[in-house]
Design a protein around this motif. Structure first.
Motif, PDB file in Angstrom:
ATOM      1  N   ASN A   1       5.949  -5.757  16.931  1.00 52.60           N
ATOM      2  CA  ASN A   1       4.547  -5.599  16.558  1.00 52.60           C
ATOM      3  C   ASN A   1       3.853  -4.777  17.645  1.00 52.60           C
ATOM      4  O   ASN A   1       3.884  -5.157  18.817  1.00 52.60           O
TER       5      ASN A   1
ATOM      6  N   ILE B   1       9.421  -3.422  10.864  1.00 53.29           N
ATOM      7  CA  ILE B   1       9.354  -4.763  10.285  1.00 53.29           C
ATOM      8  C   ILE B   1      10.232  -4.871   9.047  1.00 53.29           C
ATOM      9  O   ILE B   1      10.851  -5.905   8.792  1.00 53.29           O
TER      10      ILE B   1
ATOM     11  N   ARG C   1      10.696 -12.954  13.265  1.00 51.83           N
ATOM     12  CA  ARG C   1       9.238 -12.779  13.218  1.00 51.83           C
ATOM     13  C   ARG C   1       8.601 -13.229  14.527  1.00 51.83           C
ATOM     14  O   ARG C   1       7.702 -12.568  15.069  1.00 51.83           O
TER      15      ARG C   1
ATOM     16  N   TRP D   1       5.417 -10.708  14.786  1.00 51.57           N
ATOM     17  CA  TRP D   1       4.806 -10.315  13.507  1.00 51.57           C
ATOM     18  C   TRP D   1       4.135 -11.499  12.825  1.00 51.57           C
ATOM     19  O   TRP D   1       4.754 -12.549  12.642  1.00 51.57           O
TER      20      TRP D   1
ATOM     21  N   ASP E   1       1.923 -10.009   7.560  1.00 49.08           N
ATOM     22  CA  ASP E   1       2.608  -8.723   7.661  1.00 49.08           C
ATOM     23  C   ASP E   1       4.036  -8.824   7.159  1.00 49.08           C
ATOM     24  O   ASP E   1       4.560  -7.914   6.502  1.00 49.08           O
ATOM     25  N   TRP E   2       4.675  -9.928   7.483  1.00 47.29           N
ATOM     26  CA  TRP E   2       6.051 -10.144   7.029  1.00 47.29           C
ATOM     27  C   TRP E   2       6.100 -10.224   5.500  1.00 47.29           C
ATOM     28  O   TRP E   2       6.960  -9.594   4.865  1.00 47.29           O
TER      29      TRP E   2
ATOM     30  N   ALA F   1       4.053  -8.952   3.367  1.00 49.74           N
ATOM     31  CA  ALA F   1       3.785  -7.630   2.802  1.00 49.74           C
ATOM     32  C   ALA F   1       5.032  -6.756   2.857  1.00 49.74           C
ATOM     33  O   ALA F   1       5.311  -5.993   1.919  1.00 49.74           O
ATOM     34  N   ALA F   2       5.793  -6.864   3.938  1.00 53.75           N
ATOM     35  CA  ALA F   2       7.031  -6.092   4.045  1.00 53.75           C
ATOM     36  C   ALA F   2       8.052  -6.556   3.012  1.00 53.75           C
ATOM     37  O   ALA F   2       8.763  -5.741   2.407  1.00 53.75           O
TER      38      ALA F   2
END
Length: 277
Positions: free
Chosen positions: A63, A175, A193, A198, A202-203, A205-206
């Motif tokens: 990150n 990520i 993570r 992260w 965000d995780w 979304a990835a």
């Protein structure tokens, strides 16, 4: 698995142990580097006092906010030269503590010579290898166990630079690369993570992006995802094979045979979660 990948995996604990060494943690703290500063500054120090953006680019999957909390503040606390000296001294102290008399053995001298030959065989191939190039510009230590550690550091960064090129070619962000790694089951998402800083949002979304691209389904790799990950590993092997080709199959097997017992000891002592060496 190729001989090149097997050789790298067998020796990798002899480099990677520096990130879990209590001697290294204590040395960085004595310089005033707290928390993650020691990791980011010690690995980036061969580049000089670079901005956070250079570390974000070359380390790839952390990150950016985590990096910016450590860099460039670390350079205001300790110089890259002092950090590198602490790192090398800590590597020597840790290996001597863990491996004992093996560090002074003829076998260690032979392994060091083989690993150095491999690492130095590609010093003329610096294009696109920023971390390898920076570490390769450092002076070689004299003690055989430190020669082995430094050689494996170079080999790790050489392969790592190529791996980032493969990830970029595959269209994976940092990520997203971590998400696919977690999907293999080799390391949990929580560990990756957490260590890379992260947030869960965000995780998630990835994960969604990778599902939309057909790499994942319900958090698991699809057939397409497995195929694409293997393509990345094969590309990484191709870009990282030159040092091992220079050593030759016989040299690689000899180096693996010499280093395997030491790597197992290092893993058991400092990285008990790592397997398959």
């Amino acid at each position: 698995m190729t001989l090149e990948r097997r050789t790298w995996r067998t020796l990798e604990p002899l480099h990677g142990m520096i990130y879990f060494s209590p001697e290294a943690s204590a040395a960085y703290e004595s310089l005033g580097l707290s928390g993650r500063m020691g990791y980011f500054a010690s690995r980036a120090a061969p580049l000089g006092p670079v901005p956070a953006e250079a570390v974000i680019a070359t380390f790839y999957n952390f990150n950016p906010d985590l990096v910016r909390r450590a860099i460039p503040a670390a350079w205001r606390i300790a110089s890259p030269a002092d950090i590198l000296a602490a790192r090398l001294e800590s590597a020597g102290a840790t290996l001597r503590r863990v491996l004992g008399d093996a560090v002074d053995s003829p076998e260690m001298s032979r392994a060091a010579a083989l690993a150095r030959r491999a690492a130095e065989s590609v010093v003329g191939e610096l294009s696109g290898r920023p971390l390898y190039a920076a570490h390769a510009a450092l002076p070689w230590p004299e003690a055989p166990h430190l020669v082995l550690w430094h050689a494996q550091t170079l080999l790790r960064e050489y392969r790592g630079d190529g791996h980032l090129a493969a990830l970029l070619a595959a269209g994976l962000s940092g990520i997203e690369a971590l998400v696919t790694h977690a999907a293999t089951g080799a390391v949990t998402a929580e560990v990756l993570r957490g260590t890379r800083g992260w947030p869960e949002a965000d995780w998630a979304a990835a994960v969604q992006r990778l599902e939309e691209r057909g790499w994942l389904a319900e958090g698991a790799l699809t057939e397409e995802g497995r195929r694409r990950r293997e393509e990345i590993e094969e590309a990484t092997d191709r870009m990282g094979m030159a040092p091992y080709t220079a050593l030759g199959a016989t040299g690689c097997e000899e180096l693996r045979s010499l280093a395997r017992p030491w790597s197992k000891i290092v893993v058991a002592e400092l990285m008990p979660w790592a397997t398959g060496r």
